[in-house]
Design an enzyme around this catalytic site. Structure first.
Site, PDB file in Angstrom:
ATOM      1  N   GLU A 544       0.824  -1.208   0.000  1.00 15.77           N
ATOM      2  CA  GLU A 544       0.000   0.000   0.000  1.00 15.77           C
ATOM      3  C   GLU A 544       0.853   1.251   0.000  1.00 15.77           C
ATOM      4  O   GLU A 544       0.571   2.199  -0.729  1.00 15.77           O
ATOM      5  CB  GLU A 544      -0.930   0.001   1.209  1.00 15.77           C
ATOM      6  CG  GLU A 544      -1.855   1.208   1.236  1.00 15.77           C
ATOM      7  CD  GLU A 544      -2.884   1.135   2.354  1.00 15.77           C
ATOM      8  OE1 GLU A 544      -3.805   1.955   2.344  1.00 15.77           O
ATOM      9  OE2 GLU A 544      -2.762   0.266   3.222  1.00 15.77           O
ATOM     10  N   ASN A 672       4.019   9.490   9.533  1.00 12.68           N
ATOM     11  CA  ASN A 672       5.307   9.787   8.916  1.00 12.68           C
ATOM     12  C   ASN A 672       6.469   9.691   9.896  1.00 12.68           C
ATOM     13  O   ASN A 672       7.609   9.443   9.497  1.00 12.68           O
ATOM     14  CB  ASN A 672       5.266  11.173   8.266  1.00 12.68           C
ATOM     15  CG  ASN A 672       4.518  11.152   6.946  1.00 12.68           C
ATOM     16  OD1 ASN A 672       3.935  10.133   6.560  1.00 12.68           O
ATOM     17  ND2 ASN A 672       4.521  12.264   6.239  1.00 12.68           N
TER      18      ASN A 672
END
Length: 688
Positions: A544, A672
């Site tokens: 993904e 992140n």
């Protein structure tokens, strides 16, 4: 062979390899000037032929200056009077050991000057604390005019700048390697500093910048070497991005080393100086951004270039574009666009229609009913769907997991439904105490006869309205390490015991808290082996992330073009120097994102994209999306903050909604911050 001397081997790719290695080695060899001299003297003339042979034989050593044609006005210039040159030139590399000087005196001509002649004065110049550049003063020195090679002066200047960037890239890359090794060894507070998250994230950011610069530099070379007319645009993008990025890297490397890297006997200061000198030469990023802005806005402007995705990819892009023009246009699309955003996340009728094309299984192997298309063809399709503003389709992550780990019976039951567009699978991963740390999940699955009994809570589930949930649950609470006791299940969302509590998101979409209370699923609904769900889960996430980075940057590219059109319609904005600079910066960054996407596609040809490269693409593109969302509101003003269906809203609130939506991409499928740790540990080898 002298670099750039053979017309049949004058490859910019080869030139960049040499320049990068010179940067890595902090080598002062005057290859940059030699390369420019060889290219500039490639046009046939007696003087050019003689000097080229002398250069190849080592009898001549050239210095090169762009003089009055250098974007930096401080470089100086010369004037010719009856074949004699007078003037001064500053910042001339390697002029101290050179026998000859080449300097343009027109768009098509160079002055060739013997530096051993009377009237030449050379003064060494210390720059950034380093020697190697010179100031030349010429007083009525004989000059021979020679034609500039077929590449042309403007293109020669771009080649010169790209070559300097390659040298800076080599220096910065070497410095990063040194810093990573230092971080593994340097002990503070009883452990290597490379284990500290602050250091890991600092160096991960450096690696992202290094990779982005590398990709765009070599893409530029590839385009030039095959004669693509877009190569100067990418050269400008490289300069706009890589100059500031490599300087950021050099600064962060010094921060990582601390005082030890400040000592001149250390290697790091040499790379710091090299990076800064090479990235400000020839006008640096500012000159490149002015050129980019001119392309974007002057004389009607030109949008982002379309990538060559190969014959099959280009053909599919056009085929999908035509299909959308016939099936997703006019009143049908207008009616869809008029819905609130929460109702535009999915369109069941569109999914079924496109399911008839087989494109949902574009990249699936043929044995599962797919088309076995290449990653480049998949990019072509994703790009076209984004430009056509089509709603989402398929369940690519879940279908990939089924193809990799599912039983034949599971594959036969679920994959055709996904392929036809008649079933959607959500992902039930995150929990209140297990977001990015999925190994901490608590939802349990206990064997009860011929069923599994599932209990627990999942949060932030976006496709909660789908027919199935691809659910992670703990099947061994005592497993060590914790991730060893997880299994993956396909859970029908109409099963008794499921309670769904939808919630509106900040970006006007929806997700749900879902409670599973003694939910029964049959034994055959386990995907992969019991207690080996971590392999299924991480494999699906790696796949993904490789896709998501590309999907995000293509969203930004589409939004960028919409913004560019709005700015063009308002001349007072498109002429604003601040706006032009910001748009040029984004143009360069979009190309970095697209190059990282393309790199993931290249890696995927041989299998799943390595997790660290999927992470690089995802981190860069998602944060680019945030920055772009913020900047669009700055440029367009308060009217751009009007939300959908408000009178006067620009593009029905497109730009403000993009900003709110961007936050989801930074957090989704692993924040992140987690991705930066993964990059530091997998790509740079820092300790866990």
């Amino acid at each position: 062979m002298v670099l750039g001397s053979d017309p049949h081997q004058r490859s910019l790719a080869a030139i960049l390899v040499v320049m990068e290695e010179l940067g890595r080695a902090a080598c002062p060899a005057p290859m940059w000037s030699a390369m420019l001299a060889n290219i500039a003297l490639s046009k046939a003339s007696p003087a050019a032929d003689g000097m080229r042979r002398a250069l190849e034989a080592g009898r001549a050593r050239f210095a090169f200056s762009f003089g009055a044609f250098d974007p930096d006005v401080g470089v100086g210039s010369i004037a010719l009077d009856k074949a004699r040159a007078t003037g001064s030139l500053r910042f001339v590399e390697a002029a101290g050991s050179a026998t000859h000087l080449l300097v343009p005196v027109g768009e098509a001509e160079l002055a060739l000057i013997d530096l051993g002649a009377g009237g030449v004065k050379r003064v060494p110049t210390r720059m950034m604390g380093a020697w190697g550049n010179w100031e030349l003063t010429l007083e009525s020195v004989p000059a021979t005019l020679v034609p500039i090679g077929d590449v042309g002066l403007d293109h020669l200047r771009s080649i010169a700048a790209i070559a300097l960037l390659a040298r800076a890239h080599g220096a910065a890359n070497r410095a990063l390697e040194l810093a990573a090794e230092y971080a593994k060894e340097r002990q503070q507070f009883g452990q290597p500093i490379g284990r500290f998250q602050a250091i890991q994230h600092k160096l991960a950011n450096c690696f992202i910048d290094i990779e982005g610069a590398r990709r765009v530099l070599h893409h530029t070379a590839k385009l030039l070497d095959k004669g693509d007319d877009d190569w100067p645009y990418f050269a400008d993008c490289a300069m706009a991005f890589a100059g500031p990025a490599l300087r950021r890297v050099s600064l962060e490397i010094q921060h990582t080393f601390g005082a030890i890297g400040y000592a001149e006997e250390h290697e790091a200061p040499r790379h710091f100086k090299r990076v800064h000198l090479d990235t400000i030469a020839l006008g640096g990023a500012a000159h490149a951004k002015r050129r980019l802005a001119s392309r974007l806005f002057d004389n009607g402007g030109t949008g982002l270039p379309q990538y060559d995705l190969g014959p099959a990819g280009n053909e599919l892009r056009e085929l999908a574009r035509r299909w959308l023009s016939q099936n997703w246009a006019g009143d049908r699309k207008a009616a869809f666009d008029a819905r609130p955003f929460a109702k535009r996340e999915f369109d069941a009728e569109f999914a079924r229609d496109i399911g008839g094309t087989g494109w949902i299984g574009l990249g699936w192997p043929s044995e599962f009913g797919g088309q076995a298309r290449t990653p480049l063809e998949q990019i072509a399709f994703i790009e076209t769907m984004e430009r056509g503003e089509a709603p989402r389709i398929g369940a690519s992550i879940q279908s990939n997991a089924l193809m990799m780990f599912g039983t034949p019976e599971q594959q036969k039951k679920y994959l055709p439904e996904i392929l036809r567009g008649v079933a959607m699978h959500g992902m039930g991963y995150s929990e209140p105490q297990a977001g990015s740390d999925l190994a901490a999940l608590r939802t349990s699955a206990v064997r009860d006869g011929d069923d599994w009994l599932i209990n627990g809570q999942k949060i932030w589930t976006t496709t909660w309205w789908g027919e199935y949930m691809f659910l992670a649950a703990r099947t061994d609470k005592n497993a060590t390490p914790p991730h060893a006791g997880i299994s993956m299940f396909i859970v029908p969302m109409n099963a008794p015991g499921i309670t769904i509590q939808p919630a509106a998101t900040m970006y006007d979409g929806s997700f749900a808290n879902i409670f599973y209370n003694n939910v029964r699923v049959p034994l055959e609904n386990v995907v992969g082996r019991v207690n080996e769900g971590w392999k299924v889960l991480t494999g699906a996430l790696a796949f993904e992330r490789g896709l998501v980075g590309g999907g995000i940057v293509l969203k930004v590219a589409h939004a960028f073009e919409q913004l560019r059109q709005h700015l063009l319609s308002r001349p007072e904005l498109s002429a604003d120097p601040v706006i032009r600079d910001r748009m040029a910066t984004f143009a360069g960054e979009i190309e970095i994102g697209r190059q990282l996407m393309m790199h993931c596609a290249e890696l995927a040809v041989d299998g799943v994209t390595p997790p660290e490269y999927g992470a690089i693409s995802k981190v860069f593109s998602s944060e680019l999306m945030e920055r772009f969302g913020e900047a669009a509101l700055d440029m367009l003003g308060m009217q751009a903050a009007l939300s959908e269906q408000m009178p006067g809203a620009i593009d029905n609130g497109r730009f403000e909604q993009n900003l709110r939506h961007s936050l989801m991409w930074v957090i989704s499928i692993g924040t992140n911050e987690i991705q930066r740790s993964l990059i530091a540990q997998r790509a740079l080898g820092l300790p866990r």
